[in-house]
Design a protein around this motif. Structure first.
Motif, PDB file in Angstrom:
ATOM      1  N   ASP A  20      43.690  43.632  54.202  1.00 37.15           N
ATOM      2  CA  ASP A  20      44.460  44.872  54.271  1.00 37.15           C
ATOM      3  C   ASP A  20      45.415  44.974  53.086  1.00 37.15           C
ATOM      4  O   ASP A  20      45.602  46.045  52.514  1.00 37.15           O
ATOM      5  N   LEU A  21      46.023  43.853  52.726  1.00 35.71           N
ATOM      6  CA  LEU A  21      46.938  43.836  51.589  1.00 35.71           C
ATOM      7  C   LEU A  21      46.207  44.196  50.297  1.00 35.71           C
ATOM      8  O   LEU A  21      46.689  45.020  49.511  1.00 35.71           O
ATOM      9  N   LEU A  22      45.029  43.603  50.079  1.00 36.56           N
ATOM     10  CA  LEU A  22      44.253  43.918  48.875  1.00 36.56           C
ATOM     11  C   LEU A  22      43.934  45.413  48.812  1.00 36.56           C
ATOM     12  O   LEU A  22      44.093  46.044  47.768  1.00 36.56           O
ATOM     13  N   LYS A  23      43.499  45.952  49.930  1.00 32.30           N
ATOM     14  CA  LYS A  23      43.143  47.373  49.982  1.00 32.30           C
ATOM     15  C   LYS A  23      44.353  48.249  49.649  1.00 32.30           C
ATOM     16  O   LYS A  23      44.242  49.218  48.894  1.00 32.30           O
ATOM     17  N   SER A  24      45.521  47.893  50.174  1.00 36.41           N
ATOM     18  CA  SER A  24      46.733  48.678  49.907  1.00 36.41           C
ATOM     19  C   SER A  24      47.164  48.592  48.441  1.00 36.41           C
ATOM     20  O   SER A  24      47.905  49.442  47.962  1.00 36.41           O
ATOM     21  N   LYS A  25      46.692  47.573  47.736  1.00 35.25           N
ATOM     22  CA  LYS A  25      47.030  47.389  46.323  1.00 35.25           C
ATOM     23  C   LYS A  25      45.901  47.843  45.391  1.00 35.25           C
ATOM     24  O   LYS A  25      45.873  47.486  44.216  1.00 35.25           O
TER      25      LYS A  25
ATOM     26  N   THR B 283      44.096  26.419  47.807  1.00 35.65           N
ATOM     27  CA  THR B 283      45.190  27.360  47.577  1.00 35.65           C
ATOM     28  C   THR B 283      44.897  28.139  46.299  1.00 35.65           C
ATOM     29  O   THR B 283      44.581  27.556  45.272  1.00 35.65           O
ATOM     30  N   ILE B 284      45.004  29.451  46.407  1.00 39.02           N
ATOM     31  CA  ILE B 284      44.821  30.324  45.263  1.00 39.02           C
ATOM     32  C   ILE B 284      46.143  31.044  45.035  1.00 39.02           C
ATOM     33  O   ILE B 284      46.751  31.539  45.979  1.00 39.02           O
ATOM     34  N   ARG B 285      46.577  31.091  43.783  1.00 41.44           N
ATOM     35  CA  ARG B 285      47.820  31.783  43.430  1.00 41.44           C
ATOM     36  C   ARG B 285      47.519  32.827  42.360  1.00 41.44           C
ATOM     37  O   ARG B 285      46.684  32.612  41.489  1.00 41.44           O
ATOM     38  N   ALA B 286      48.235  33.943  42.437  1.00 45.07           N
ATOM     39  CA  ALA B 286      48.098  34.986  41.421  1.00 45.07           C
ATOM     40  C   ALA B 286      49.288  35.923  41.527  1.00 45.07           C
ATOM     41  O   ALA B 286      49.948  35.996  42.567  1.00 45.07           O
ATOM     42  N   ASN B 287      49.526  36.645  40.459  1.00 42.70           N
ATOM     43  CA  ASN B 287      50.529  37.710  40.483  1.00 42.70           C
ATOM     44  C   ASN B 287      49.807  38.982  40.893  1.00 42.70           C
ATOM     45  O   ASN B 287      48.835  39.391  40.251  1.00 42.70           O
ATOM     46  N   LEU B 288      50.291  39.601  41.962  1.00 44.36           N
ATOM     47  CA  LEU B 288      49.658  40.795  42.515  1.00 44.36           C
ATOM     48  C   LEU B 288      50.448  42.033  42.133  1.00 44.36           C
ATOM     49  O   LEU B 288      51.653  42.113  42.389  1.00 44.36           O
ATOM     50  N   THR B 289      49.774  42.957  41.473  1.00 42.30           N
ATOM     51  CA  THR B 289      50.319  44.283  41.207  1.00 42.30           C
ATOM     52  C   THR B 289      49.238  45.279  41.593  1.00 42.30           C
ATOM     53  O   THR B 289      48.105  44.885  41.898  1.00 42.30           O
ATOM     54  N   TYR B 290      49.565  46.554  41.564  1.00 41.23           N
ATOM     55  CA  TYR B 290      48.573  47.536  41.960  1.00 41.23           C
ATOM     56  C   TYR B 290      47.368  47.465  41.014  1.00 41.23           C
ATOM     57  O   TYR B 290      47.511  47.585  39.810  1.00 41.23           O
ATOM     58  N   GLY B 291      46.199  47.199  41.578  1.00 41.49           N
ATOM     59  CA  GLY B 291      44.959  47.156  40.812  1.00 41.49           C
ATOM     60  C   GLY B 291      44.678  45.856  40.092  1.00 41.49           C
ATOM     61  O   GLY B 291      43.688  45.777  39.368  1.00 41.49           O
ATOM     62  N   SER B 292      45.524  44.823  40.278  1.00 38.59           N
ATOM     63  CA  SER B 292      45.227  43.589  39.544  1.00 38.59           C
ATOM     64  C   SER B 292      45.794  42.330  40.190  1.00 38.59           C
ATOM     65  O   SER B 292      46.814  42.357  40.870  1.00 38.59           O
ATOM     66  N   LEU B 293      45.076  41.246  39.945  1.00 39.68           N
ATOM     67  CA  LEU B 293      45.530  39.889  40.212  1.00 39.68           C
ATOM     68  C   LEU B 293      45.523  39.205  38.856  1.00 39.68           C
ATOM     69  O   LEU B 293      44.469  39.072  38.229  1.00 39.68           O
ATOM     70  N   THR B 294      46.695  38.802  38.371  1.00 45.15           N
ATOM     71  CA  THR B 294      46.780  38.182  37.055  1.00 45.15           C
ATOM     72  C   THR B 294      47.288  36.758  37.171  1.00 45.15           C
ATOM     73  O   THR B 294      47.878  36.380  38.185  1.00 45.15           O
TER      74      THR B 294
END
Length: 172
Positions: A40-45, A88-99
């Protein structure tokens, strides 16, 4: 003497209240799987729900944008090629991207390369961009419509077999 006692008591009281407020503030800026699912979080982003497997146990999203996703264990799945998720997977989440992704690799030409960024620039294009360091891969968003099953058994054997198929058998 009564003044100094009152002042110390008041100072201690204020310090306790500030500590509680700080703790409450930091807890409000983390999100766990109990509030919503990672999908749900991915979809909202603006990202497809199938970027993470069904085997996600929990996740934390910090107010800095850091996303930590916790799986039951390392596992393998397949999109266009094999993909390896660490526990464990880590990333910076912004709208439309995982960096600045950590903990996700893709097999390319019998080599396991780390995925650095995942970006959906234009959802209407139907494409998602995977930055694997040496190259940028554009894949169809349709590959990520549903969260994949991720297999945990024989994870190391599969990675070893990939090396063996091209003549890089491990020397023990």
């Amino acid at each position: 003497m009564a003044f100094s006692f009152s002042f110390s008591h008041t100072f201690l009281h204020v310090l306790c209240v500030l500590s509680l407020l700080s703790l409450t503030h930091s807890q409000k800026h983390q999100q766990s799987v109990t509030e919503s699912s990672i999908h749900d979080l991915l979809k909202s982003k603006g990202l497809p729900v199938g970027l993470f497997p069904k085997e996600v146990e929990s996740f934390t999203l910090y107010d800095t944008g850091l996303l930590e996703v916790f799986l039951r264990g390392p596992c393998l799945t397949k999109f266009d090629t094999m993909a390896f998720y660490e526990s464990t997977i880590r990333a910076n989440l912004t709208y439309g991207s995982l960096t600045n992704v950590e903990g996700l690799s893709q097999e390319e030409l019998f080599l396991w390369l780390p995925v650095k960024d995942i970006i959906v620039d234009d959802p209407k294009s139907g494409l998602i961009l995977f930055d694997i360091g040496l190259a940028h891969k554009q894949l169809s968003l349709s590959l990520f419509e549903d969260p994949p099953d991720c297999k945990t058994e024989d994870v190391l054997n599969l990675k070893k077999r990939s090396r063996k198929e091209i003549g890089f058998d491990a020397q023990m």
